[in-house]
Design an enzyme around this catalytic site. Structure first.
Site, short mmCIF file in Angstrom:
data_model
loop_
_atom_site.label_atom_id
_atom_site.label_comp_id
_atom_site.label_asym_id
_atom_site.label_seq_id
_atom_site.Cartn_x
_atom_site.Cartn_y
_atom_site.Cartn_z
N ARG A 61 -10.59 -11.16 2.07
CA ARG A 61 -11.53 -12.15 1.52
C ARG A 61 -10.91 -13.56 1.50
O ARG A 61 -11.62 -14.55 1.59
CB ARG A 61 -11.99 -11.70 0.12
CG ARG A 61 -10.91 -11.69 -0.91
CD ARG A 61 -11.29 -10.89 -2.15
NE ARG A 61 -11.31 -9.43 -1.91
CZ ARG A 61 -11.62 -8.53 -2.84
NH1 ARG A 61 -11.94 -8.92 -4.06
NH2 ARG A 61 -11.62 -7.24 -2.56
N LYS A 94 0.84 -1.20 0.00
CA LYS A 94 0.00 0.00 0.00
C LYS A 94 0.87 1.25 0.00
O LYS A 94 1.95 1.25 0.60
CB LYS A 94 -0.86 0.04 1.27
CG LYS A 94 -2.01 -0.91 1.32
CD LYS A 94 -2.81 -0.71 2.60
CE LYS A 94 -3.92 -1.74 2.73
NZ LYS A 94 -5.00 -1.58 1.75
N1 BES Z 1 -8.14 -3.61 4.51
C1 BES Z 1 -8.34 -3.20 3.17
C2 BES Z 1 -9.63 -2.42 2.98
C3 BES Z 1 -9.69 -1.07 3.63
C4 BES Z 1 -9.44 0.08 2.90
C5 BES Z 1 -10.08 -0.95 4.95
C6 BES Z 1 -9.52 1.31 3.51
C7 BES Z 1 -10.16 0.28 5.56
C8 BES Z 1 -9.89 1.42 4.84
C9 BES Z 1 -8.38 -4.41 2.24
O1 BES Z 1 -7.61 -5.49 2.64
C10 BES Z 1 -7.83 -3.97 0.93
O2 BES Z 1 -6.69 -3.64 0.87
N2 BES Z 1 -8.67 -3.96 -0.10
C11 BES Z 1 -8.27 -3.54 -1.38
C12 BES Z 1 -8.82 -4.52 -2.39
C13 BES Z 1 -8.34 -4.26 -3.79
C14 BES Z 1 -6.88 -4.65 -3.91
C15 BES Z 1 -9.19 -5.05 -4.73
C16 BES Z 1 -8.86 -2.16 -1.63
O3 BES Z 1 -10.02 -1.96 -1.31
O4 BES Z 1 -8.14 -1.29 -2.10
MN MN Z 2 -5.59 -5.30 1.97
#
Ligand code: BES
Ligand code: MN
Ligand code: ZN
Length: 491
Positions: A348, A274
């Protein structure tokens, strides 16, 4: 924190909160009492100088005497009141009272429901008042040297204390405890709150509340064939744990519910790391786990005739030489295969195995709560939780209860068409499918790992942790959906 129900004549606080509606001549019993104590000076002040008109969250502080302050808080127009607004006004009131009070106790009136245009029982009002009062008082000052005096006691004021009011107050108090517990755990550093830390905490909770518990370590997780979960965990030096706690009622249970909380104790994104700004709050990616651990403690106290299981697959999602990679194919507990399209869609993958485990318990209902997708923030923002599932009756019931207990939800669809987003050439599915409809796509993915005919999915990525305060909660963890889930179980 202590919660007491008291008649106003018997209260011991130096600050009393009461509420008024905008432009409404009808004042509450508490207000009348305070006015009498001030020999009518309170009313005179208000009428003469219009110091408070009752607009929503308008505030008037008045010293009745040397030892007693009245805090009068506006509820807005009577016809515009909602349960959510009640909660916001109550939280705002106690947050203010905390700074006004000189001792460690505050008193708050039970808003008279006949003075209210929505249909709400005294029991519900007592419950909402105590829960929201504690929301207003919440702070995490563990790491702040200059600590302020804390409010230790909330006195709920009403003239005619009935068993219903006592019951509502009790539910409200345990609910608020569950929320505080979860918020504290989310606020704590990921350096401390590792999978092992949460597993130990779960064991302590089980002991204290006499709950059955199973904690699976890495080898035992392997034996369970949770190879999808293990892949996410493999990039971290902190080993994964899978926890399972059970509350069983004394008499026969009328239903069996499994709650699953996403338990990523830190989400760096894995190899698809990230950016810094997105990683900043990722210690909160175990909010689901914290929530179900809070909930099971409230359930153990409230003792409903429902069997409740809580599950969490606990691990970190890190970037490292041993981390799982894009293109890896993982086999979940139910044998289905997942091609890793993006290592940051880890929630997921861990939930897939937890959902398979839930199936083995033969539950009537499964609810998962997860900080799952950034897409739900794009769709619904930070004050509405995304609700999905495969049973419309369950979804409707849950959303109605959520609204009754002051939480916003909105349903997102899970349609067959979404499977095209996750088509893989070499496995049953990929784990991501592009930016479009990201919340629904994630839910569609999860739906492949449960056999339950009543599976509900709560995407709290937008609502679990606030960058900016809202009308009810300050920035930071919110404890979202804990109120709704507890009341859903009790209903
Ligand atoms: N933990 C994150 C989702 C999240 C984002 C929680 C912002 C709280 C605040 C999750 O694991 C994630 O990284 N999701 C990705 C999925 C994507 C790669 C399809 C996302 O939403 O960017
Ligand atoms: Mn994630
Ligand atoms: Zn995550």
């Amino acid at each position: 924190m202590h919660f007491l129900t008291k008649k106003i004549q018997e209260q011991n606080s130096d600050t009393i909160i009461c509420f008024i509606y905008e432009n409404n001549a009808n004042k509450s019993e508490t207000f009348k009492y305070l006015n009498e104590l001030s020999n009518g000076a309170l009313c005179e002040q208000i009428n003469k100088y219009e110091t408070i008109t009752g607009k929503f969250q308008e505030l008037f502080k008045y010293s009745i005497n040397e030892n007693l302050k009245a805090l009068i808080v506006g509820l807005g127009k009577k016809e515009n009141i909602t349960r959510k607004k009640l909660s916001q006004a109550i939280a705002f009131a106690t947050r203010t009272a905390k700074n006004v009070s000189k001792n460690s106790s505050i008193a708050i009136e039970l808003i008279e429901n006949d003075n209210c245009s929505i249909n709400i029982s005294e029991k519900e009002m007592a419950q909402i008042t105590l829960t929201s009062a504690r929301i207003g008082l919440y702070e995490f000052d563990k790491y702040i040297n200059d600590k302020k005096t804390k409010i230790e006691t909330i006195e709920l004021l009403c003239n005619n204390i009935t068993p219903d009011i006592e019951k509502g107050a009790e539910i409200g108090a345990y609910t608020s405890f569950a929320m505080k517990f979860a918020k504290d755990l989310v606020n704590e550093s990921a350096q401390i709150v590792t999978p092992n830390y949460i597993a130990n905490l779960a064991a302590q909770i089980a002991k204290e509340h006499k709950l059955d518990i199973k904690v699976y370590n890495k080898n035992q997780i392997k034996d369970l064939k949770m190879n999808a979960f293990l892949a996410v965990a493999q990039g971290s030096v902190n080993e994964p744990y899978f926890i399972h706690l059970t509350y069983k009622p004394e008499n026969e249970a009328r239903k069996k519910i499994v709650l699953i909380g996403k338990g990523i104790t830190f989400d760096a994104g894995g190899m698809n790391i990230k950016p810094a700004a997105s990683m900043l709050t990722m210690k909160s990616d175990m909010t689901g786990a914290a929530s179900v651990l809070g909930i099971i403690q409230a359930i153990a106290k409230l003792k409903p005739d429902v069997e409740v299981h809580i599950l969490s697959a606990l691990c970190e999602n890190m970037t490292s030489g041993s981390a799982y990679k894009q293109g890896d194919v993982l086999t979940a507990m139910n044998g289905k295969t997942i091609e890793v399209d993006n290592t940051d869609a880890e929630g997921r993958i861990t939930l897939a195995d937890a959902l398979c485990y839930a199936d083995k318990l033969n539950p009537d209902e499964v609810i998962d709560i997860a900080t799952l997708t950034g897409a739900v923030i794009v769709a619904l923002g930070n004050n509405i939780t995304g609700v999905m599932g495969n049973n419309q009756k369950q979804i409707n019931k849950f959303r109605e209860i959520a609204e009754n207990y002051c939480e916003n939800t909105w349903q997102m669809p899970i349609l067959d068409e979404l499977k095209n987003n996750l088509k893989s050439d070499i496995a049953d599915f990929k784990n991501t499918g592009g930016r479009n409809a990201g919340t629904s796509t994630a839910a569609w993915f999860l739906s492949n790992f449960t056999k339950s005919k009543s599976w509900l999915h709560l995407d709290i990525a937008g609502t679990a942790y606030l960058d900016k305060s809202n009308n009810e909660t300050l920035s930071g963890p919110t404890g979202v959906m804990i109120r709704s889930i507890i009341n859903y179980i009790l209903a």
